[in-house]
Design an enzyme around this catalytic site. Structure first.
Site, short mmCIF file in Angstrom:
data_model
loop_
_atom_site.label_atom_id
_atom_site.label_comp_id
_atom_site.label_asym_id
_atom_site.label_seq_id
_atom_site.Cartn_x
_atom_site.Cartn_y
_atom_site.Cartn_z
CB CYS A 46 -0.94 0.01 1.21
SG CYS A 46 -0.06 0.11 2.79
CB CYS A 49 4.09 -0.45 2.29
SG CYS A 49 3.03 -1.55 3.24
CG ASP A 449 -0.34 -21.72 -3.97
OD1 ASP A 449 0.05 -22.84 -3.58
OD2 ASP A 449 0.04 -20.65 -3.46
CG ASP A 629 0.85 -16.48 -3.46
OD1 ASP A 629 0.83 -17.73 -3.53
OD2 ASP A 629 1.16 -15.86 -2.43
CG ASP A 633 2.09 -21.13 -6.91
OD1 ASP A 633 1.99 -22.35 -6.72
OD2 ASP A 633 1.84 -20.27 -6.05
#
Length: 730
Positions: A46, A49, A449, A629, A633
């Site tokens: 965000c 951050c 996942d 994510d 993966d």
């Protein structure tokens, strides 16, 4: 993130890593520029951050500037010469943010999007020229005659010729490339139509003819560039996921030698070398632990939710993160033989397989281009034989080429894709690939996942009601001595319950085991079951022991991501097969599948297992949507028919996917499937409009009932119709 000293003596940025360059830089220290360091920040999410990261870095007096890119989850730092990534990572760790080193040279090729700016500039030139020429054409259409008409035609030609020469270059270049290769594409009839319209116009103007078609040539160029730019905007210009994986490699490592400790480029490491990896560092090679005890974060490679114990004799893989204590590793695989590189190779293979997908527009173009040439050539020959007038034959051939020029066909896909992308963006989904909507509409199987996708990836304390407030106060105090995910979960839960931590003495963390301290003269411990004296359970747990009392278990569960339950129910109600594939242990995967009502699941799956399972399902005819994510993966995301990753995902997973989920909720996923099916329906409708337009207009042009000007107007009308139909998706 890379610290790169770039002295002016080296013209090539890559040469800054070579011994010769270093020697030159040493000889001319007064010319050394500031260090540019790029750090990957996988945990930022965000604007707050961004502000905290920049503030933490700017506290270092040697840092000149720090700029965070939230989309790419990385920060670029300008610092004084000599500052390295290792100097900055602890500052970010102290601020609560994970940071890793990125190789700047591996990402330099995608720093800018020159192609998009180039198309936009050509579109602007064509649009400006078209507006001016149309104003001149109004005077001709209003009845200007003789020298006045010729003057307006010559002025139009003076505007159009350079404008087309510049703006239509993408079509001319592609057509020439195709012809040199002995094939046809849609740019060949486009180029022929533009050239014929201009040649005919110059000829007519030179002969003081009544009609010139400069306006048709520039309008044609403008509409075609509009379609090309819309198409470009929906395509992903991002770097490949394989390049992202390569960028996660550690460019330097600390090697132990008989003469001491040295920092060397990772490319110089050899099998058998002893390598020191400090807490917070990423493994540069595959190898065996020969000294030290710690915990490893393997989530990137295996999807394991919690850190695992690392001790002498254990194996490590490149890309894993050392969490708590220093480790000495003996290298067993280096360079392209590491697990990280093997994963990058898997991704590259999967990417090349996906690139073979043929869109609806490409399939239509294979039939369209030859048909246009045949019709135009037959019209020219037929009228030349019938009328014996080269001028008439050329006019009619130009009209046929213009009226059949694939403006509507060229807009059929990008116009719909742009409208659908806008609609999905408002719902929290970002389309990154031009063919993603077409592929998403074909999906019949959805694979998820677990950690970070169906769940939030954050453990929650679930049995607080079974533990006294006094014991929770001790646990909270012990948890403050560690950054372990379970410790953070205990801190969050006790803080939310207004439980005050007790006062401890001699608090210390035992790497790989837990924390211990003295409370009221008694030893207290919080950590692994075997270390504390508890009995291991299938459920995720930490054990607390106070003095000689019996150990008690603190139990944790991974919380579901918002909208997961409803999303799975809607997908299954729509007739889709839903499956969970995770690198996590069997017990938590099975529990999650039962909780969500998912019948098909696979646990303890390595990255290659996930990729192979999806390839096997594809070989059986399934159209698989993969939602994941993590780094583990990435190969599966690229192997799937279409893929989605959350915006909070690792960079490599996010760029490997076709669609990015911008919000926290999974609720938009079923809507995305519905929108994709509607989009494909609109695309087919647009193809139908374009086809009927040609069925009606082409015979009129062949019969000589349409001049090139009327053909251009008809072409414009079909393009507008296609665009309006696409807007019905909004």
């Amino acid at each position: 993130m890379t610290a790169t000293l770039r002295p002016p003596v080296s013209a090539c940025p890559a040469c800054a890593a070579t011994p010769a360059s270093e020697t030159l830089a040493a000889r001319a220290p007064e010319q050394t520029e500031a260090a540019q360091i790029t750090l990957s920040l996988p945990t930022i999410h965000c604007a707050a951050c961004m502000s905290k990261v920049e503030h933490a870095l700017m506290q270092d007096p040697k840092v000149q500037s720090a700029r965070v890119n939230l989309t790419l989850k990385r920060v670029t730092v300008q610092a004084s010469p000599g500052v390295t990534a290792a100097d900055l990572v602890p500052r970010l760790a102290a601020a609560g943010y994970e940071a890793h080193e990125l190789d700047q040279t591996a990402l330099a090729a995608t720093a800018t999007d020159r192609a998009g700016r180039d198309l936009l500039m050509r579109l602007a030139v064509a649009g400006f020229a078209a507006m001016n020429v149309m104003l001149l054409s109004v005077a001709v259409w209003s009845g200007a005659e003789g020298q006045t008409r010729d003057m307006f035609h010559w002025i139009s030609g003076a505007i159009v010729l350079p404008a087309v020469a510049f703006s239509a270059q993408p079509f001319f270049n592609n057509a020439w490339t195709a012809l040199r290769a002995g094939r046809l594409n849609m740019d060949v009839p486009i180029s022929l139509a533009i050239v014929l319209a201009i040649v005919t116009s110059v000829w007519e103007t030179a002969l003081s003819g009544e009609h010139a078609y400069f306006d048709a040539a520039i309008a044609l160029t403008f509409f075609l560039l509009t379609g090309r730019y819309l198409d470009h905007r929906t395509r992903s210009i991002a770097r490949s996921a394989a390049e992202e994986l390569a960028a996660l490699e550690v460019p330097r490592a600390t090697r132990l030698t008989p003469s001491g400790v040295e920092t060397v480029p990772a490319a110089e490491l050899r099998i058998g070398d002893l390598i020191r990896v400090m807490p917070g560092g990423r493994m540069p090679v595959d190898g065996e632990i020969v000294e030290g005890t710690s915990e490893l974060d393997r989530a990137l490679l295996t999807g394991e939710t919690l850190p695992v114990l690392a001790q002498p004799g254990g194996q490590v893989s490149a890309g894993e993160v050392n969490l708590t204590g220093p480790l000495t590793i003996r290298a067993s695989a280096v360079g392209r033989d590491t697990s990280l590189q093997r994963m990058a190779d898997l991704v590259a293979v999967a990417e090349s397989g996906r690139s073979q997908y043929t869109s609806l527009a490409d399939r239509a173009a294979k039939l369209y281009a030859p048909g246009v040439h045949i019709l135009s050539a037959l019209s020219f020959v037929g009228w030349l034989l019938y009328a014996g007038d080269l001028r008439v034959a050329l006019n009619i051939a130009s009209a046929v080429l213009i009226i059949t020029c694939p403006c509507a066909l060229g807009l059929a896909v990008p116009a719909v894709t742009t409208a659908a992308s806008g609609r999905l963006f408002r719902k929290g989904l970002l389309i990154k690939d031009a063919t993603a909507l077409e592929r998403l509409a074909e999906v019949d199987t959805v694979v998820f996942d677990k950690t970070g996708t169906l769940t939030s990836g954050t453990p929650e304390l679930v049995n607080m009601d079974q533990v006294t407030s006094a014991d929770l106060g001790v646990a909270a105090a012990l948890a403050h001595g560690s950054n372990h995910p379970l410790s953070r979960a205990i801190q969050n839960a006790t803080q939310a319950a207004n439980i005050t931590p007790v006062n401890l003495t001699d608090l210390r963390e035992i790497p790989g085991y837990g924390t211990q301290a003295i409370w009221n003269g008694r030893e207290v411990r919080l950590g692994r079951a075997a270390w504390v004296g508890g009995t291991p359970t299938a459920q995720t747990s930490a054990w607390l022991r106070i003095g000689d009392a019996a150990p008690m278990a603190l139990l944790f569960e991974d919380s579901l991501r918002e909208g997961a339950q409803d999303m799975v129910a809607r997908l299954q109600a729509a007739g889709l097969t839903v499956m969970v594939m995770s690198g996590d242990a069997t017990a938590p995967v099975e529990a999650l599948a039962q909780r969500l009502g998912i019948r098909h699941w696979l646990a303890e799956a390595l990255p290659q297992d996930k990729s192979q399972r999806i390839q096997s399902m594809t070989a059986q005819g399934a159209k698989v949507l993969m939602v994941g994510d993590g780094l583990n993966d990435t190969a599966a995301l690229t192997a799937a028919h279409v893929s989605i990753s959350p915006a909070q995902a690792l960079d490599a997973a996010r760029v490997a996917s076709d669609i990015v989920l911008l919000g926290q909720s999974l609720a938009p996923l079923p809507d995305a499937l519905g929108t994709a099916r509607k989009a494909v329906k609109r695309i087919r409708e647009n193809f139908t409009v374009a086809t009927w337009y040609n069925v009606i207009a082409v015979p009129l042009a062949i019969a000589g009932l349409c001049s090139p000007l009327i053909a251009a107007l008809a072409m414009s009308a079909s393009s507008i119709t296609v665009s309006l139909n696409a807007l019905r998706l909004r």
